[in-house]
Design a protein around this motif. Structure first.
Motif, PDB file in Angstrom:
ATOM      1  N   ALA A 146      17.039 -40.910  32.927  1.00 41.34           N
ATOM      2  CA  ALA A 146      17.962 -41.701  33.731  1.00 41.34           C
ATOM      3  C   ALA A 146      19.396 -41.214  33.567  1.00 41.34           C
ATOM      4  CB  ALA A 146      17.858 -43.174  33.344  1.00 41.34           C
ATOM      5  N   LEU A 147      19.795 -40.925  32.326  1.00 41.85           N
ATOM      6  CA  LEU A 147      21.156 -40.449  32.080  1.00 41.85           C
ATOM      7  C   LEU A 147      21.353 -39.043  32.633  1.00 41.85           C
ATOM      8  CD1 LEU A 147      23.922 -40.928  30.850  1.00 41.85           C
ATOM      9  CD2 LEU A 147      23.030 -40.122  28.646  1.00 41.85           C
ATOM     10  N   GLU A 148      20.334 -38.201  32.518  1.00 36.35           N
ATOM     11  CA  GLU A 148      20.408 -36.852  33.079  1.00 36.35           C
ATOM     12  C   GLU A 148      20.676 -36.900  34.579  1.00 36.35           C
ATOM     13  OE1 GLU A 148      17.057 -33.783  34.260  1.00 36.35           O
ATOM     14  OE2 GLU A 148      17.157 -34.002  32.091  1.00 36.35           O
ATOM     15  N   SER A 149      20.009 -37.809  35.268  1.00 36.09           N
ATOM     16  CA  SER A 149      20.215 -37.966  36.706  1.00 36.09           C
ATOM     17  C   SER A 149      21.619 -38.465  37.008  1.00 36.09           C
ATOM     18  CB  SER A 149      19.175 -38.943  37.278  1.00 36.09           C
ATOM     19  OG  SER A 149      19.405 -39.188  38.640  1.00 36.09           O
ATOM     20  N   THR A 150      22.107 -39.370  36.181  1.00 38.17           N
ATOM     21  CA  THR A 150      23.440 -39.934  36.391  1.00 38.17           C
ATOM     22  C   THR A 150      24.528 -38.900  36.143  1.00 38.17           C
ATOM     23  OG1 THR A 150      22.644 -42.127  35.743  1.00 38.17           O
ATOM     24  CG2 THR A 150      25.016 -41.773  35.674  1.00 38.17           C
ATOM     25  N   LEU A 151      24.367 -38.093  35.097  1.00 40.97           N
ATOM     26  CA  LEU A 151      25.366 -37.080  34.754  1.00 40.97           C
ATOM     27  C   LEU A 151      25.228 -35.799  35.562  1.00 40.97           C
ATOM     28  CD1 LEU A 151      25.293 -37.355  30.835  1.00 40.97           C
ATOM     29  CD2 LEU A 151      26.969 -38.368  32.395  1.00 40.97           C
ATOM     30  N   LYS A 152      24.057 -35.634  36.246  1.00 37.59           N
ATOM     31  CA  LYS A 152      23.745 -34.389  36.961  1.00 37.59           C
ATOM     32  C   LYS A 152      23.783 -33.190  36.020  1.00 37.59           C
ATOM     33  CE  LYS A 152      23.635 -36.691  40.836  1.00 37.59           C
ATOM     34  NZ  LYS A 152      22.356 -37.052  41.464  1.00 37.59           N
ATOM     35  N   SER A 153      23.246 -33.370  34.826  1.00 36.68           N
ATOM     36  CA  SER A 153      23.273 -32.308  33.817  1.00 36.68           C
ATOM     37  C   SER A 153      22.111 -31.344  34.019  1.00 36.68           C
ATOM     38  CB  SER A 153      23.205 -32.915  32.414  1.00 36.68           C
ATOM     39  OG  SER A 153      22.002 -33.634  32.235  1.00 36.68           O
ATOM     40  N   ASP A 154      22.162 -30.219  33.299  1.00 40.37           N
ATOM     41  CA  ASP A 154      21.102 -29.208  33.343  1.00 40.37           C
ATOM     42  C   ASP A 154      19.797 -29.815  32.847  1.00 40.37           C
ATOM     43  OD1 ASP A 154      19.434 -27.029  33.041  1.00 40.37           O
ATOM     44  OD2 ASP A 154      20.970 -25.733  32.169  1.00 40.37           O
ATOM     45  N   SER A 155      18.713 -29.646  33.602  1.00 39.00           N
ATOM     46  CA  SER A 155      17.438 -30.240  33.232  1.00 39.00           C
ATOM     47  C   SER A 155      16.906 -29.708  31.903  1.00 39.00           C
ATOM     48  CB  SER A 155      16.395 -30.015  34.338  1.00 39.00           C
ATOM     49  OG  SER A 155      16.196 -28.635  34.556  1.00 39.00           O
ATOM     50  N   PHE A 156      17.299 -28.472  31.530  1.00 35.66           N
ATOM     51  CA  PHE A 156      16.839 -27.911  30.266  1.00 35.66           C
ATOM     52  C   PHE A 156      17.390 -28.704  29.082  1.00 35.66           C
ATOM     53  CE2 PHE A 156      17.201 -24.840  26.706  1.00 35.66           C
ATOM     54  CZ  PHE A 156      15.855 -24.563  26.551  1.00 35.66           C
ATOM     55  N   LYS A 157      18.612 -29.231  29.230  1.00 35.74           N
ATOM     56  CA  LYS A 157      19.183 -30.068  28.176  1.00 35.74           C
ATOM     57  C   LYS A 157      18.370 -31.346  28.010  1.00 35.74           C
ATOM     58  CE  LYS A 157      23.902 -28.407  28.973  1.00 35.74           C
ATOM     59  NZ  LYS A 157      25.277 -28.774  29.388  1.00 35.74           N
ATOM     60  N   GLY A 158      17.923 -31.898  29.132  1.00 37.34           N
ATOM     61  CA  GLY A 158      17.085 -33.082  29.068  1.00 37.34           C
ATOM     62  C   GLY A 158      15.764 -32.806  28.391  1.00 37.34           C
TER      63      GLY A 158
END
Length: 358
Positions: A146-158
């Protein structure tokens, strides 16, 4: 019909693998020699089988991936929702305010500690520190995604964050019941141990798994297990205001003004199931159709909940990639380890503080 056919076409191989794990783990847990020796519930056996089969999953991930991911995400949420039929509002009221206070303290403190240690001490980037912190403080992979989607971060970090969280969640799930029955966690009764589980374990599935193992070891009641899951679900619900705050943060720190907030609706449906169970409880003997009573319907929903959670545990085990994790995410792993220590320390003293209210 076409959409249903498409679903089965894309998911059937992975679902069959997960279904096989569910069947095998259920069978193994029913063998007296295994059960009496290990005291492992089907949930725990499923995740061990999943870990053993993870090389097979990664080898054929393109074929198995959809069904396994569906089991780990969708079936887990369905299992959690239906778990509400094990609980009534009388039990929820007993820990509601205390749970809210504990959840708030855990979420805020662990997330801030993650930012400080991750960025200042371990020199991790801010997004990875946030993802590991959210997964540790709130609800594991669900919070990270959920936070990854909100931050639009690199999926590899998730993926790195989820791998770390899964490992320490599993360690806690297996070690907590053993530590409790070995008197390595002093001064906690079974209800406060349930409080401790719910306040410190990462995934909802970890909490359910630890409670089931503790019940199988004897002396850990369903009431204590309910306390654990209620406290954990209050932490899950904390994801809602947390995501709104992080969406505001992301908007302020990026040029994009469009942010998607992933609200954990399954947590509210879980509460809805508790409400329905509470309403139906006085009428359990009432027949619905022939010999089918409300109690038999509730029992069926409880059984389905357990099956879904066992499937999700097996799917989570399949997705653990130890070699890749160790090679690419040593600092994130260290951060998750430190946060796990803080969770244990804080959760223990919160449990001692609130124990007299149980």
């Amino acid at each position: 019909m076409n959409s249903l056919k498409t679903f089965f076409t894309h998911n059937i191989q992975g679902l069959l693998l997960v279904g096989g794990i569910v069947a095998l783990s259920t069978y193994l847990s029913s063998i007296p020699a295994i059960h009496n020796t290990t005291h492992l519930a089907p949930t725990a056996i499923a995740i061990l089988i999943g870990v053993c089969l993870s090389p097979l999953f990664f080898k054929y991930q393109q074929i198995l991936g959809n069904g396994v991911h569906f089991s780990a995400k969708k079936l887990l949420k369905l299992g959690i929702i239906l778990y509400g039929f094990f609980i009534t509002f009388d039990e929820l009221r007993n820990v509601g305010l205390l749970g809210l206070i504990a959840a708030f303290m855990v979420v805020i403190s662990i997330f801030l500690i993650s930012l400080f240690i991750g960025i200042k001490v371990l020199k991790l980037d801010k997004e990875t520190s946030m993802l590991v912190g959210a997964g540790s403080a709130i609800c594991g992979a669900a919070a990270i995604l959920a936070l990854e989607s909100t931050l639009k971060s690199d999926s590899f970090k998730g993926m790195i964050a989820i791998s770390c969280i899964v490992i320490f969640g599993l360690i806690g799930m297996f070690s907590y019941p053993i530590a409790f029955y070995s008197d390595l966690i002093p001064q906690l009764n079974e209800n406060s141990m349930g409080f401790f589980m719910g306040a410190t374990l990462h995934e909802v599935a970890n909490v359910v798994g630890a409670a089931e193992i503790a019940k199988d070891m004897g002396g850990f009641s369903q009431e204590a297990a309910n306390t654990a899951i209620i406290i954990k679900m209050i932490r899950v619900i904390m994801l809602v205001p947390f995501l709104f705050f992080m969406a505001f943060y992301a908007t302020k720190h990026t040029q994009s003004t469009t942010k998607t907030i992933q609200i954990p609706y399954f947590a509210f449906l879980f509460l809805g199931a508790i409400m329905l169970h509470t309403f139906l409880s006085p009428y359990k003997a009432t027949p619905i159709l022939g010999t089918i009573t409300i109690q038999s319907l509730i029992s069926s929903l409880q059984f389905l909940s357990v099956l879904c959670i066992v499937a999700a545990m097996g799917a989570l085990g399949l997705q653990i990639h130890f070699k890749k994790l160790i090679a690419t995410s040593k600092s994130a792993f260290i951060l998750a380890f430190i946060l796990f220590g803080f969770l244990i320390f804080e959760g223990y003293f919160l449990s001692l503080l609130f124990q007299r209210f149980f």
